[in-house]
Design a protein around this motif. Structure first.
Motif, short mmCIF file in Angstrom:
data_model
loop_
_atom_site.label_atom_id
_atom_site.label_comp_id
_atom_site.label_asym_id
_atom_site.label_seq_id
_atom_site.Cartn_x
_atom_site.Cartn_y
_atom_site.Cartn_z
N ASP A 60 8.46 -0.76 4.68
CA ASP A 60 7.71 -0.51 3.45
C ASP A 60 6.54 0.41 3.79
N LEU A 61 6.72 1.71 3.56
CA LEU A 61 5.68 2.69 3.87
C LEU A 61 4.40 2.45 3.06
N ARG A 62 4.53 1.78 1.91
CA ARG A 62 3.33 1.48 1.13
C ARG A 62 2.34 0.69 1.98
N LEU A 63 2.84 -0.24 2.79
CA LEU A 63 1.96 -1.06 3.62
C LEU A 63 1.30 -0.23 4.72
N ALA A 64 1.99 0.78 5.24
CA ALA A 64 1.38 1.67 6.23
C ALA A 64 0.21 2.42 5.62
N PHE A 65 0.31 2.74 4.35
CA PHE A 65 -0.74 3.47 3.65
C PHE A 65 -1.69 2.54 2.89
N ASP A 66 -1.67 1.25 3.26
CA ASP A 66 -2.56 0.25 2.66
C ASP A 66 -2.46 0.18 1.14
N MET A 67 -1.25 0.37 0.62
CA MET A 67 -0.99 0.21 -0.80
C MET A 67 -0.44 -1.20 -1.01
N PRO A 68 -0.60 -1.76 -2.21
CA PRO A 68 0.03 -3.07 -2.45
C PRO A 68 1.56 -2.93 -2.44
N ALA A 69 2.24 -3.98 -2.00
CA ALA A 69 3.70 -3.93 -1.87
C ALA A 69 4.39 -3.65 -3.19
N GLY A 70 4.04 -4.33 -4.25
CA GLY A 70 4.66 -4.08 -5.55
C GLY A 70 6.05 -4.68 -5.68
N GLU A 71 6.40 -4.99 -6.88
CA GLU A 71 7.71 -5.56 -7.17
C GLU A 71 8.72 -4.44 -7.42
N PRO A 72 9.99 -4.64 -7.04
CA PRO A 72 11.01 -3.62 -7.31
C PRO A 72 11.21 -3.43 -8.81
N THR A 73 11.59 -2.23 -9.19
CA THR A 73 11.89 -1.91 -10.59
C THR A 73 13.32 -1.37 -10.66
N ILE A 74 13.74 -1.02 -11.86
CA ILE A 74 15.08 -0.46 -12.05
C ILE A 74 15.22 0.88 -11.30
N ASP A 75 14.09 1.57 -11.04
CA ASP A 75 14.13 2.86 -10.34
C ASP A 75 14.02 2.72 -8.82
N SER A 76 13.72 1.54 -8.30
CA SER A 76 13.53 1.35 -6.86
C SER A 76 14.81 1.66 -6.10
#
Length: 163
Positions: A60-76
């Motif tokens: 999860d690259l979001r975690l490398a960039f200190d972003m919240p993980a977030g829930e998957p969506t239909i576009d994920s």
């Protein structure tokens, strides 16, 4: 790298920011697959998926960039890349909030990340590119995997430089 040859890159979103990976790394873009959590693993690589009979880590690259993980969506989606880690070609799944397209990024639209004023670690960003008024972040996977994934990729974490 020839500066006259544009970078062919797959663009994708993470928390509303546009990122790009060199298209040559990408093996496949998948719909979400069932994940198996890895007990005790860092959240950055906290799960694995079954990709054509092979168990591969899900990053999860979001975690490398200190972003919240977030829930998957239909576009994920999951972007499967082949990347050399510890001298061996390794399949890795990367989470993406949305995958766009393969596009050409001209070298004259790119620049290095500024060393100050960034909300992310500048050593995690290989290049920034401008396209139609938007910013595209090309991450430095060597640095990210060395710092967050604890591989022996050839990279020096920024804290080692400051000691």
């Amino acid at each position: 790298m020839d500066i006259d040859t544009p970078i062919e890159a797959l663009t994708f979103d993470l928390q509303g920011e546009t990122f790009a990976l060199e298209a040559g790394l990408v093996r496949e873009v998948l719909d979400l697959l069932p994940e198996t959590a890895v007990p005790g693993a860092a959240a950055f690589v906290g799960a694995v998926i079954n990709f054509r009979g092979r168990i591969i880590p899900l990053v999860d690259l979001r975690l490398a960039f200190d972003m919240p993980a977030g829930e998957p969506t239909i576009d994920s989606r999951i972007v499967v890349i082949e990347y050399e880690l510890d001298g061996e070609a390794t399949l890795i799944g990367l989470r993406a909030d949305k995958v766009h397209e393969v596009t050409s990024v001209a070298h004259d639209t790119t620049e290095e990340a500024p060393r100050v004023g960034m909300r992310w670690r500048p050593d995690f960003i290989r290049l920034l590119a401008r396209r139609n008024g938007d910013l595209i972040i090309i991450p430095d996977l060597d640095q990210i995997f060395a710092a967050r994934g604890r591989s022996s990729a050839t990279a020096t974490p920024i804290n080692a430089l400051q000691s």
